[in-house]
Design a protein around this motif. Structure first.
Motif, mmCIF file in Angstrom:
data_model
loop_
_atom_site.group_PDB
_atom_site.id
_atom_site.type_symbol
_atom_site.label_atom_id
_atom_site.label_comp_id
_atom_site.label_asym_id
_atom_site.label_seq_id
_atom_site.Cartn_x
_atom_site.Cartn_y
_atom_site.Cartn_z
ATOM 1 N N HIS A 11 -38.625 2.822 5.036
ATOM 2 C CA HIS A 11 -39.448 1.963 5.832
ATOM 3 C C HIS A 11 -38.816 1.259 7.031
ATOM 4 C CE1 HIS A 11 -37.375 -0.673 2.983
ATOM 5 N NE2 HIS A 11 -37.566 -1.845 4.007
ATOM 6 N N ALA A 12 -37.349 1.153 7.048
ATOM 7 C CA ALA A 12 -36.525 0.509 8.026
ATOM 8 C C ALA A 12 -36.284 1.567 9.008
ATOM 9 C CB ALA A 12 -35.482 -0.013 7.496
ATOM 10 N N MET A 13 -36.573 2.606 9.066
ATOM 11 C CA MET A 13 -36.204 3.824 9.947
ATOM 12 C C MET A 13 -36.630 3.506 11.516
ATOM 13 S SD MET A 13 -34.202 6.226 8.877
ATOM 14 C CE MET A 13 -33.585 7.028 7.389
ATOM 15 N N THR A 14 -37.967 3.000 11.487
ATOM 16 C CA THR A 14 -38.562 2.744 12.780
ATOM 17 C C THR A 14 -38.336 1.306 13.154
ATOM 18 O OG1 THR A 14 -40.510 1.944 11.590
ATOM 19 C CG2 THR A 14 -40.517 4.254 12.369
ATOM 20 N N THR A 15 -37.507 0.447 12.473
ATOM 21 C CA THR A 15 -37.097 -0.909 13.062
ATOM 22 C C THR A 15 -36.525 -0.753 14.547
ATOM 23 O OG1 THR A 15 -36.816 -1.851 10.691
ATOM 24 C CG2 THR A 15 -36.033 -3.028 12.440
ATOM 25 N N TYR B 32 -27.166 -1.389 9.236
ATOM 26 C CA TYR B 32 -27.185 -2.384 8.153
ATOM 27 C C TYR B 32 -28.088 -3.731 8.302
ATOM 28 C CZ TYR B 32 -22.604 -0.145 7.786
ATOM 29 O OH TYR B 32 -21.502 0.969 7.768
ATOM 30 N N ASP B 33 -28.172 -4.009 9.697
ATOM 31 C CA ASP B 33 -28.967 -5.150 9.804
ATOM 32 C C ASP B 33 -30.421 -4.971 9.507
ATOM 33 O OD1 ASP B 33 -26.762 -6.575 10.875
ATOM 34 O OD2 ASP B 33 -27.125 -6.156 13.024
ATOM 35 N N ALA B 34 -30.640 -3.688 9.473
ATOM 36 C CA ALA B 34 -32.148 -3.183 9.278
ATOM 37 C C ALA B 34 -32.459 -3.295 7.654
ATOM 38 C CB ALA B 34 -32.425 -2.049 9.834
ATOM 39 N N GLY B 35 -31.228 -3.085 6.970
ATOM 40 C CA GLY B 35 -31.471 -3.057 5.558
ATOM 41 C C GLY B 35 -30.568 -1.980 4.827
ATOM 42 N N PHE B 36 -30.001 -1.027 5.450
ATOM 43 C CA PHE B 36 -29.244 0.141 4.988
ATOM 44 C C PHE B 36 -27.947 -0.774 4.358
ATOM 45 C CE2 PHE B 36 -32.086 2.214 7.175
ATOM 46 C CZ PHE B 36 -32.202 3.641 6.774
ATOM 47 N N THR B 37 -27.492 -0.081 3.262
ATOM 48 C CA THR B 37 -26.073 -0.465 2.526
ATOM 49 C C THR B 37 -25.149 0.605 3.306
ATOM 50 O OG1 THR B 37 -26.224 1.152 0.660
ATOM 51 C CG2 THR B 37 -27.136 -1.088 0.542
ATOM 52 N N PRO B 38 -23.713 0.195 3.297
ATOM 53 C CA PRO B 38 -22.647 0.917 3.812
ATOM 54 C C PRO B 38 -22.837 2.583 3.408
ATOM 55 C CG PRO B 38 -21.826 -1.204 3.541
ATOM 56 C CD PRO B 38 -23.289 -1.190 2.871
ATOM 57 N N LEU B 39 -22.872 2.451 1.727
ATOM 58 C CA LEU B 39 -23.032 3.685 1.054
ATOM 59 C C LEU B 39 -24.305 4.566 1.708
ATOM 60 C CD1 LEU B 39 -22.140 5.577 -1.049
ATOM 61 C CD2 LEU B 39 -23.694 4.574 -2.729
ATOM 62 N N GLN B 40 -25.261 3.785 1.764
ATOM 63 C CA GLN B 40 -26.644 4.685 2.405
ATOM 64 C C GLN B 40 -26.298 5.391 3.988
ATOM 65 O OE1 GLN B 40 -29.561 1.696 1.761
ATOM 66 N NE2 GLN B 40 -30.209 2.495 -0.075
ATOM 67 N N VAL B 41 -25.685 4.235 4.742
ATOM 68 C CA VAL B 41 -25.386 4.877 6.074
ATOM 69 C C VAL B 41 -24.347 5.973 5.974
ATOM 70 C CG1 VAL B 41 -24.341 4.218 8.360
ATOM 71 C CG2 VAL B 41 -25.846 2.634 7.009
ATOM 72 N N THR B 42 -23.457 5.951 5.363
ATOM 73 C CA THR B 42 -22.360 6.937 5.155
ATOM 74 C C THR B 42 -23.180 8.140 4.663
ATOM 75 O OG1 THR B 42 -20.772 5.279 4.389
ATOM 76 C CG2 THR B 42 -20.355 7.749 3.919
ATOM 77 N N ALA B 43 -24.047 8.095 3.484
ATOM 78 C CA ALA B 43 -24.880 9.254 2.937
ATOM 79 C C ALA B 43 -25.606 9.887 4.125
ATOM 80 C CB ALA B 43 -25.611 8.986 1.946
ATOM 81 N N VAL B 44 -26.581 9.169 4.759
ATOM 82 C CA VAL B 44 -27.370 9.802 5.794
ATOM 83 C C VAL B 44 -26.300 10.447 6.847
ATOM 84 C CG1 VAL B 44 -28.869 9.021 7.952
ATOM 85 C CG2 VAL B 44 -29.012 7.977 5.611
ATOM 86 N N ARG B 45 -25.415 9.916 7.234
ATOM 87 C CA ARG B 45 -24.322 10.295 8.210
ATOM 88 C C ARG B 45 -23.937 11.667 7.785
ATOM 89 N NH1 ARG B 45 -18.790 7.088 9.724
ATOM 90 N NH2 ARG B 45 -18.230 8.578 11.485
ATOM 91 N N ALA C 101 -31.196 -2.893 19.093
ATOM 92 C CA ALA C 101 -30.670 -2.517 20.786
ATOM 93 C C ALA C 101 -30.446 -0.997 21.107
ATOM 94 C CB ALA C 101 -29.275 -3.513 20.791
ATOM 95 N N LEU C 102 -30.383 -0.198 20.202
ATOM 96 C CA LEU C 102 -30.302 1.027 20.302
ATOM 97 C C LEU C 102 -31.392 2.001 20.205
ATOM 98 C CD1 LEU C 102 -26.804 1.712 18.617
ATOM 99 C CD2 LEU C 102 -27.079 1.313 20.892
ATOM 100 N N GLY C 103 -32.517 1.247 20.079
ATOM 101 C CA GLY C 103 -33.799 1.695 19.807
ATOM 102 C C GLY C 103 -34.084 1.929 18.316
ATOM 103 N N PRO C 104 -34.938 2.902 17.853
ATOM 104 C CA PRO C 104 -35.400 2.443 16.376
ATOM 105 C C PRO C 104 -34.201 2.730 15.498
ATOM 106 C CG PRO C 104 -36.250 4.536 17.370
ATOM 107 C CD PRO C 104 -35.967 3.550 18.403
ATOM 108 N N VAL C 105 -34.121 2.555 14.319
ATOM 109 C CA VAL C 105 -32.846 2.804 13.519
ATOM 110 C C VAL C 105 -32.694 4.111 13.175
ATOM 111 C CG1 VAL C 105 -32.006 2.657 11.126
ATOM 112 C CG2 VAL C 105 -32.857 0.576 12.453
ATOM 113 N N TRP C 106 -33.663 5.029 12.914
ATOM 114 C CA TRP C 106 -33.539 6.497 12.890
ATOM 115 C C TRP C 106 -32.806 7.035 14.310
ATOM 116 C CZ3 TRP C 106 -35.219 10.059 16.414
ATOM 117 C CH2 TRP C 106 -36.252 9.616 17.332
ATOM 118 N N LEU C 107 -32.976 6.702 15.323
ATOM 119 C CA LEU C 107 -32.312 7.258 16.368
ATOM 120 C C LEU C 107 -30.593 6.790 16.394
ATOM 121 C CD1 LEU C 107 -32.184 8.643 19.126
ATOM 122 C CD2 LEU C 107 -32.963 6.379 20.172
ATOM 123 N N GLY C 108 -30.680 5.676 16.135
ATOM 124 C CA GLY C 108 -28.983 5.448 15.783
ATOM 125 C C GLY C 108 -28.435 6.181 14.902
ATOM 126 N N LEU C 109 -29.127 6.553 13.685
ATOM 127 C CA LEU C 109 -28.586 7.067 12.737
ATOM 128 C C LEU C 109 -28.318 8.895 13.380
ATOM 129 C CD1 LEU C 109 -30.501 6.011 9.557
ATOM 130 C CD2 LEU C 109 -28.028 5.618 10.019
#
Length: 304
Positions: free
Chosen positions: A205-209, A30-43, A212-220
């Motif tokens: 573009h925010a995937m590599t941001t 979320y902090d990197a620019g994803f919306t809750p819907l987008q995080v849910t979709a990726v998940r 604290a857990l590493g890049p966003v893509w790793l957290g996802l």
């Protein structure tokens, strides 16, 4: 407690713990620019891919005859519950949304009592109420004074979705193939949520941001593997030997884990009330587990 029930209890607890850690990678996304819907979709999409690749070849897919069960599980348990919770927290305090969503054990108990016509031990009701009181203390519900109708309805909708997750999962675990239901539910859920949140609309573009857990893509990826794939599989397999009423109360460990994780990793402060609430919640969950070990006779032949 039999060995099978003990294993199921451990699996259910591990599922709740895995679900509880979902907030951390979601927050950094979320902090990197994803919306809750987008995080849910990726998940959901990532989880569907993982289960199709590594589980489906061994367990197979659900039968066409069970399409209603799969669709209900996908809409209510896979998409509905987390998405409505995200809507709730966007409009009302997180603590209130959390308590509303985790009214699910009460809904499960009411379903069992009045739809299945099965009498639950008084101690199970007592344990459920105690666990909810403990949850309210952990969520600091009493400090929340704002009210929003849409947010409240979304929170209650999340509770319905969570209750459906346990009830439908229990039905599949007892009368069908729980793994096939999980895989089918994730695949259907991935298709449905991709319609409203297509992959090309993601902030790639925010995937590599860095976070604290590493890049966003790793957290996802961790969110999909640990807090979704593992959590759903462990949870539904536990329902083979654990009643939904008991499993849903064990699920209350999830917000407790989320609170502890925020304390350990994000340096959020735990109050005395929250610590006492954790003890009350665990005591209530323990009472429910003891009560669930008793033989419960239905008034009439049980249904879903």
């Amino acid at each position: 407690m039999t060995t099978a029930r003990l294993r199921a209890t451990v699996a259910s607890l591990l599922s709740a713990i895995a679900f509880g850690f979902s907030g951390l990678p979601a927050k950094v996304a979320y902090d990197a620019g994803f919306t809750p819907l987008q995080v849910t979709a990726v998940r959901i999409v990532l989880t569907a891919i993982v289960l199709l690749a590594f589980a489906a070849p061994f367990t197979g897919l659900p039968k066409l005859a069970s399409w209603r069960l799969v669709l209900g599980y996908a809409v209510l348990g896979v998409i509905g519950s987390p998405l409505l919770y995200f809507v709730a927290v966007s409009r009302i305090p997180v603590g209130v949304a959390m308590v509303l969503e985790f009214l699910a054990p009460v809904l499960v108990a009411l379903w069992i009592r009045f739809v299945r016509r099965t009498r639950l031990p008084a101690s199970m009701w007592l344990g459920t109420v105690l666990a909810l009181v403990g949850l309210a203390m952990i969520a600091q519900l009493f400090d929340a004074v704002s009210f929003d109708l849409v947010g409240t309805l979304a929170g209650l909708g999340a509770a319905v979705g969570t209750a459906a997750y346990y009830l439908l999962g229990e039905h599949a675990a007892k009368d069908g193939d729980p793994m096939a239901l999980t895989i089918g539910g994730m695949v259907v859920g991935a298709v449905l949520i991709s319609i409203v949140s297509p992959p090309w609309a993601l902030p790639w573009h925010a995937m590599t941001t860095p976070t604290a857990l590493g890049p966003v893509w790793l957290g996802l990826v961790l969110l999909a593997l640990v807090s979704t794939a593992f959590a759903y599989v462990a949870g539904i397999l536990a329902l083979r030997h654990l009643p939904s009423a008991a499993a849903s109360v064990l699920g209350l460990v999830e917000p407790l884990v989320a609170t502890l994780a925020a304390w350990l990793i994000l340096d959020q402060v735990l109050t005395v009330v929250q610590i006492v609430g954790a003890a009350v919640l665990l005591a209530g969950a323990a009472i429910v587990q003891v009560a669930a070990g008793r033989r419960i006779e239905p008034d009439t032949p049980p249904t879903l």
